[in-house]
Design an enzyme around this catalytic site. Sequence first.
Site, PDB file in Angstrom:
ATOM      1  N   TYR A  51      -5.481  23.577  14.810  1.00 39.35           N
ATOM      2  CA  TYR A  51      -6.868  23.986  14.545  1.00 39.35           C
ATOM      3  C   TYR A  51      -6.911  25.181  13.596  1.00 39.35           C
ATOM      4  O   TYR A  51      -7.628  25.161  12.586  1.00 39.35           O
ATOM      5  CB  TYR A  51      -7.577  24.324  15.852  1.00 39.35           C
ATOM      6  CG  TYR A  51      -9.021  24.719  15.670  1.00 39.35           C
ATOM      7  CD1 TYR A  51      -9.946  23.801  15.168  1.00 39.35           C
ATOM      8  CD2 TYR A  51      -9.470  25.991  15.995  1.00 39.35           C
ATOM      9  CE1 TYR A  51     -11.274  24.143  14.987  1.00 39.35           C
ATOM     10  CE2 TYR A  51     -10.797  26.348  15.812  1.00 39.35           C
ATOM     11  CZ  TYR A  51     -11.697  25.424  15.313  1.00 39.35           C
ATOM     12  OH  TYR A  51     -13.013  25.778  15.142  1.00 39.35           O
ATOM     13  N   GLY A  54      -5.602  24.227  10.211  1.00 40.10           N
ATOM     14  CA  GLY A  54      -6.499  23.215   9.646  1.00 40.10           C
ATOM     15  C   GLY A  54      -7.709  23.861   8.990  1.00 40.10           C
ATOM     16  O   GLY A  54      -8.111  23.507   7.869  1.00 40.10           O
ATOM     17  N   ASN A  96     -17.734  26.324  30.462  1.00 43.83           N
ATOM     18  CA  ASN A  96     -16.949  26.233  31.702  1.00 43.83           C
ATOM     19  C   ASN A  96     -17.561  27.079  32.809  1.00 43.83           C
ATOM     20  O   ASN A  96     -17.794  26.594  33.923  1.00 43.83           O
ATOM     21  CB  ASN A  96     -15.507  26.711  31.458  1.00 43.83           C
ATOM     22  CG  ASN A  96     -14.638  25.651  30.820  1.00 43.83           C
ATOM     23  OD1 ASN A  96     -15.077  24.527  30.608  1.00 43.83           O
ATOM     24  ND2 ASN A  96     -13.414  26.010  30.490  1.00 43.83           N
ATOM     25  N   GLY A 113      -7.806  38.168  32.294  1.00 42.90           N
ATOM     26  CA  GLY A 113      -9.243  38.229  32.037  1.00 42.90           C
ATOM     27  C   GLY A 113      -9.659  39.395  31.169  1.00 42.90           C
ATOM     28  O   GLY A 113     -10.854  39.640  30.986  1.00 42.90           O
TER      29      GLY A 113
END
Length: 228
Positions: A51, A54, A96, A113
């Site tokens: 990704y 790309g 999510n 986190g």
Amino acid sequence: MGTLNMLGLAKRIGARFLLTSTSEVYGDPLQHPQVETYWGNVNPIGVRSCYDEGKRTAETLTMDYHRGLNLEVRIARIFNTYGPRMCIDDGRVVSNFVAQALRKKPLTVYGDGKQTRSFQYVSDLVEGLMRLMEGDHIGPFNLGNPGEFTMLELAKVVQDTIDPNAQIEFRPNTEDDPHKRKPDISKAKRLLGWQPNVSLKEGLPLMVNDFRQRIFGDENDHTNASSE
């Protein structure tokens, strides 16, 4: 290949071409916040590189068509964006958390986190893209909200918006996950007269209402179908 095909089409019909690139071109940045002149820190053989590279290659092709064939182009580097009508299970962190909280499932946090992201509401992004396409500047332009949140802070906003009792579940972090992400939008402010207006606390409830209607609307449809 999609970018190359569309560049060819734009050349044939004389269209102005917009490349919606990504903040992922900066990889796991060593500069914070990220400015458009920063070349990035990308692992070319990592699990995310398909990704990242790309999109970097798409920017290269776009600029080559501009320089070599005089094609009118515009490049936007889009940072994390959220809003209504997103795919509910698309795997993006805001989707999510919202879907998990609504379904009474634990919010999945990868790593400790403490990695940060910046979240812009979709209407702010659309306004930025329109100003870019209607203006005279090629870019690239960072289009994002400079408000920076750790994943735990994002989880807290989701808890406050949906369910204060939602649990958090920690899982091992994914490989090459960027530690920090925050746009410097000085260039967009100066040349496009653009900056985001919708804060996370304002935009998230709009997304939650949409997700709630679709998640529980679908469940109600299935229940009604089963009982008939």
